[in-house]
Design a protein around this motif. Sequence first.
Motif, short mmCIF file in Angstrom:
data_model
loop_
_atom_site.label_atom_id
_atom_site.label_comp_id
_atom_site.label_asym_id
_atom_site.label_seq_id
_atom_site.Cartn_x
_atom_site.Cartn_y
_atom_site.Cartn_z
N LEU A 164 32.88 124.53 62.54
CA LEU A 164 32.15 125.20 61.47
C LEU A 164 30.80 124.52 61.22
O LEU A 164 29.81 125.19 60.90
CB LEU A 164 32.99 125.21 60.19
CG LEU A 164 34.28 126.03 60.26
CD1 LEU A 164 35.05 125.94 58.96
CD2 LEU A 164 33.98 127.47 60.60
N MET A 170 28.23 131.34 58.84
CA MET A 170 29.60 131.77 59.06
C MET A 170 29.62 133.16 59.71
O MET A 170 28.93 134.07 59.24
CB MET A 170 30.37 131.81 57.74
CG MET A 170 31.84 132.14 57.88
SD MET A 170 32.76 130.83 58.71
CE MET A 170 32.70 129.55 57.44
N GLU A 198 37.00 133.92 57.79
CA GLU A 198 37.46 132.72 57.10
C GLU A 198 38.33 131.90 58.05
O GLU A 198 39.52 131.70 57.83
CB GLU A 198 38.24 133.09 55.84
CG GLU A 198 37.42 133.86 54.81
CD GLU A 198 38.21 134.23 53.57
OE1 GLU A 198 39.45 134.07 53.59
OE2 GLU A 198 37.60 134.67 52.59
#
Length: 301
Positions: A164, A170, A198
């Motif tokens: 990440l 994202m 997510e």
Amino acid sequence: MSTSSPIFRFAPSPNGHLHLGHALSALLNCRAAERTGGTCLLRIENIDQTRCTPALEQEMLEDLTWIGARFSGPVLRQSERFDVYRAALERLERDGLTYRSYLTRGEIKRFIADREAEGLVWPRDPDGAPLYPGDRTVLEADEIRRREASDMPFAIRLDMGKALARLGAMPDWWEGPAELGEGEDPARWMEGRRIPAEPAAWGDVVLGRKDCPTSYHLSVVVDDAEQGVTDVLRGQDLYHATSVHRLLQVLLGLPELRYRHHRLILDDEGRKLSKSLASASLRDLRSSGVTEREVMGRIGL
């Protein structure tokens, strides 16, 4: 994303017989391809060389023919592509995004059970499995070094934190409707919305093991890119896994796809049909005299 004719795929595993849920997924993909002027490919997901057998694959192909599922192009078999998966895994390793983990499933289970017995609420992934605690949380440093120097089995995990941190932003994914009705305008069916990914909810997912250079998450994104798939239409149970798949696509520089997740077929107790639950198979239904038309009725098509 591609604006050319859509390419769908159906990707079953021959580790047991197909059930009604597989029939729904296969036929939705075939019908979507037909109604959008696209194609539907077949992929055999058989990285598990113990449970997946040629005999089960042949019976699976017979069941697909019986329900009227028709596919285009050559069949891709994962068992023939381990070198490709190994190359993708090695790329992530070179980028410093993976690590080896030596905890056994039993050790993980006992450690988390002990923590929960103490009143700690252990985080779990969207499927309900506890997140990996990390070797250093459970084992002493000397034991970790001993295992690293030995010939013990290990898993290769994605370091989610590093992955990440590597991203500039994202990722998200395009999610559209899962069923295209008779006579419905295919152009409207291509309308969707963006879903925030997510992937952190999954923790450090397994990408491979000592004896196998891939896992479902890794092979599925590599194979979709190899087959030129543009549209993935699969069960709602894989909705949340799309977050991991989008992350891997970005890390590996693979194309973004359009995703759709269809309804599930449930048993009388409200559970998703499953090979592990010995749900009635298409083969059993056919041998008991159930017709292809009756199968269509049972799955709402």
